[in-house]
Scaffold this motif. Structure first.
Motif, PDB file in Angstrom:
ATOM      1  N   MET A  37      43.788  41.124  48.809  1.00  0.00           N
ATOM      2  CA  MET A  37      44.526  42.083  48.007  1.00  0.00           C
ATOM      3  C   MET A  37      44.845  41.456  46.652  1.00  0.00           C
ATOM      4  O   MET A  37      45.311  40.327  46.577  1.00  0.00           O
ATOM      5  CB  MET A  37      45.802  42.458  48.745  1.00  0.00           C
ATOM      6  CG  MET A  37      46.609  43.493  48.035  1.00  0.00           C
ATOM      7  SD  MET A  37      47.898  44.084  49.146  1.00  0.00           S
ATOM      8  CE  MET A  37      49.168  44.350  47.971  1.00  0.00           C
ATOM      9  N   LEU A  38      44.596  42.206  45.589  1.00  0.00           N
ATOM     10  CA  LEU A  38      44.853  41.691  44.250  1.00  0.00           C
ATOM     11  C   LEU A  38      46.328  41.745  43.911  1.00  0.00           C
ATOM     12  O   LEU A  38      47.038  42.680  44.277  1.00  0.00           O
ATOM     13  CB  LEU A  38      44.060  42.492  43.213  1.00  0.00           C
ATOM     14  CG  LEU A  38      42.553  42.303  43.232  1.00  0.00           C
ATOM     15  CD1 LEU A  38      41.897  43.213  42.213  1.00  0.00           C
ATOM     16  CD2 LEU A  38      42.198  40.868  42.945  1.00  0.00           C
ATOM     17  N   SER A  39      46.775  40.754  43.195  1.00  0.00           N
ATOM     18  CA  SER A  39      48.169  40.684  42.766  1.00  0.00           C
ATOM     19  C   SER A  39      48.366  41.563  41.533  1.00  0.00           C
ATOM     20  O   SER A  39      47.462  41.742  40.736  1.00  0.00           O
ATOM     21  CB  SER A  39      48.510  39.230  42.430  1.00  0.00           C
ATOM     22  OG  SER A  39      49.757  39.159  41.792  1.00  0.00           O
ATOM     23  N   SER A  40      49.570  42.088  41.359  1.00  0.00           N
ATOM     24  CA  SER A  40      49.866  42.877  40.159  1.00  0.00           C
ATOM     25  C   SER A  40      50.231  41.973  38.988  1.00  0.00           C
ATOM     26  O   SER A  40      50.334  42.429  37.861  1.00  0.00           O
ATOM     27  CB  SER A  40      51.017  43.846  40.440  1.00  0.00           C
ATOM     28  OG  SER A  40      52.195  43.112  40.741  1.00  0.00           O
TER      29      SER A  40
ATOM     30  N   LYS B 138      49.665  39.122  36.126  1.00  0.00           N
ATOM     31  CA  LYS B 138      48.554  38.731  35.270  1.00  0.00           C
ATOM     32  C   LYS B 138      48.984  37.564  34.411  1.00  0.00           C
ATOM     33  O   LYS B 138      50.148  37.425  34.067  1.00  0.00           O
ATOM     34  CB  LYS B 138      48.145  39.890  34.368  1.00  0.00           C
ATOM     35  CG  LYS B 138      47.626  41.081  35.122  1.00  0.00           C
ATOM     36  CD  LYS B 138      47.284  42.207  34.192  1.00  0.00           C
ATOM     37  CE  LYS B 138      46.786  43.375  35.029  1.00  0.00           C
ATOM     38  NZ  LYS B 138      46.724  44.591  34.293  1.00  0.00           N
TER      39      LYS B 138
ATOM     40  N   ARG C 222      54.539  40.242  35.138  1.00  0.00           N
ATOM     41  CA  ARG C 222      54.683  40.810  36.483  1.00  0.00           C
ATOM     42  C   ARG C 222      55.799  41.838  36.470  1.00  0.00           C
ATOM     43  O   ARG C 222      56.909  41.553  36.016  1.00  0.00           O
ATOM     44  CB  ARG C 222      54.985  39.711  37.491  1.00  0.00           C
ATOM     45  CG  ARG C 222      55.022  40.244  38.897  1.00  0.00           C
ATOM     46  CD  ARG C 222      55.231  39.129  39.894  1.00  0.00           C
ATOM     47  NE  ARG C 222      55.058  39.719  41.199  1.00  0.00           N
ATOM     48  CZ  ARG C 222      54.477  39.130  42.196  1.00  0.00           C
ATOM     49  NH1 ARG C 222      54.024  37.920  42.064  1.00  0.00           N
ATOM     50  NH2 ARG C 222      54.373  39.725  43.346  1.00  0.00           N
TER      51      ARG C 222
ATOM     52  N   ASN D 114      46.927  27.470  37.577  1.00  0.00           N
ATOM     53  CA  ASN D 114      46.983  27.619  39.028  1.00  0.00           C
ATOM     54  C   ASN D 114      48.366  27.966  39.553  1.00  0.00           C
ATOM     55  O   ASN D 114      48.507  28.321  40.722  1.00  0.00           O
ATOM     56  CB  ASN D 114      46.478  26.345  39.709  1.00  0.00           C
ATOM     57  CG  ASN D 114      44.992  26.173  39.540  1.00  0.00           C
ATOM     58  OD1 ASN D 114      44.260  27.132  39.369  1.00  0.00           O
ATOM     59  ND2 ASN D 114      44.542  24.934  39.574  1.00  0.00           N
TER      60      ASN D 114
ATOM     61  N   SER E 261      50.226  32.976  42.032  1.00  0.00           N
ATOM     62  CA  SER E 261      49.230  33.474  42.975  1.00  0.00           C
ATOM     63  C   SER E 261      47.808  33.157  42.508  1.00  0.00           C
ATOM     64  O   SER E 261      47.494  33.321  41.340  1.00  0.00           O
ATOM     65  CB  SER E 261      49.385  34.996  43.106  1.00  0.00           C
ATOM     66  OG  SER E 261      48.332  35.519  43.861  1.00  0.00           O
ATOM     67  N   PRO E 262      46.934  32.727  43.419  1.00  0.00           N
ATOM     68  CA  PRO E 262      45.550  32.434  43.034  1.00  0.00           C
ATOM     69  C   PRO E 262      44.731  33.685  42.738  1.00  0.00           C
ATOM     70  O   PRO E 262      43.625  33.597  42.240  1.00  0.00           O
ATOM     71  CB  PRO E 262      44.998  31.688  44.250  1.00  0.00           C
ATOM     72  CG  PRO E 262      45.837  32.112  45.385  1.00  0.00           C
ATOM     73  CD  PRO E 262      47.201  32.413  44.817  1.00  0.00           C
ATOM     74  N   THR E 263      45.275  34.866  43.035  1.00  0.00           N
ATOM     75  CA  THR E 263      44.533  36.107  42.795  1.00  0.00           C
ATOM     76  C   THR E 263      44.916  36.775  41.474  1.00  0.00           C
ATOM     77  O   THR E 263      44.461  37.869  41.191  1.00  0.00           O
ATOM     78  CB  THR E 263      44.755  37.108  43.949  1.00  0.00           C
ATOM     79  OG1 THR E 263      46.154  37.417  44.037  1.00  0.00           O
ATOM     80  CG2 THR E 263      44.250  36.539  45.254  1.00  0.00           C
ATOM     81  N   GLU E 264      45.744  36.112  40.680  1.00  0.00           N
ATOM     82  CA  GLU E 264      46.151  36.707  39.400  1.00  0.00           C
ATOM     83  C   GLU E 264      44.976  36.774  38.431  1.00  0.00           C
ATOM     84  O   GLU E 264      44.171  35.855  38.348  1.00  0.00           O
ATOM     85  CB  GLU E 264      47.271  35.882  38.757  1.00  0.00           C
ATOM     86  CG  GLU E 264      48.575  35.975  39.486  1.00  0.00           C
ATOM     87  CD  GLU E 264      49.643  35.090  38.880  1.00  0.00           C
ATOM     88  OE1 GLU E 264      50.817  35.353  39.160  1.00  0.00           O
ATOM     89  OE2 GLU E 264      49.318  34.148  38.144  1.00  0.00           O
ATOM     90  N   THR E 265      44.912  37.861  37.710  1.00  0.00           N
ATOM     91  CA  THR E 265      43.908  38.014  36.671  1.00  0.00           C
ATOM     92  C   THR E 265      44.305  37.165  35.472  1.00  0.00           C
ATOM     93  O   THR E 265      45.473  37.125  35.091  1.00  0.00           O
ATOM     94  CB  THR E 265      43.832  39.494  36.227  1.00  0.00           C
ATOM     95  OG1 THR E 265      43.527  40.287  37.364  1.00  0.00           O
ATOM     96  CG2 THR E 265      42.785  39.696  35.161  1.00  0.00           C
TER      97      THR E 265
END
Length: 119
Positions: free
Chosen positions: A1-4, A6, A22, A48, A51-55
């Motif tokens: 799931m992508l994080s909101s 950025k 955020r 880093n 969250s590792p999924t941040e754009t």
């Protein structure tokens, strides 16, 4: 799931600033000058963080951009990469981000292709 959340990396003449957005709130994560000790390590840690999924969006804010077009002398193809690298470092000694682009122009007289670069 992508994080909101950025991240925004703003690259400038003097430094790199990293911001995180955020839920409509923007906060500065870090501000790193180019000559800072352990710049690479601190930059990676800042990217880093969270969250590792941040754009991650990268923005360049360079005030001065300089270009230089030059024809290289005839050189051995094996030495070409070294000569280009040296020319770039001499042309822009204080710029941390630099590159050369081979313009690959066609010869008008049928001779060997001239090696023209944009630095």
């Amino acid at each position: 799931m992508l994080s909101s959340a950025k991240k925004y990396v703003i690259i400038g003449n003097d430094a790199v600033a990293i911001y995180r957005s955020r839920n409509g709130v923007v906060a500065r994560v870090s501000y790193l000058t180019w000559d800072e000790p352990e710049f690479d390590k601190n930059f990676i840690m800042s990217i880093n963080a969270g969250s590792p999924t941040e754009t991650v969006t990268i923005l360049f804010d360079m005030i001065e951009q300089q270009y230089k077009k030059e024809i290289l002398p005839k050189i051995n193809p094996l030495d070409k990469a070294k000569v280009v690298k040296r020319k770039v470092s001499v042309a822009f000694p204080n710029n941390p981000i630099r590159e050369a682009v081979d313009l690959k122009r066609s010869p008008k007289d049928g001779s060997l292709k001239a090696q023209m670069y944009l630095f």
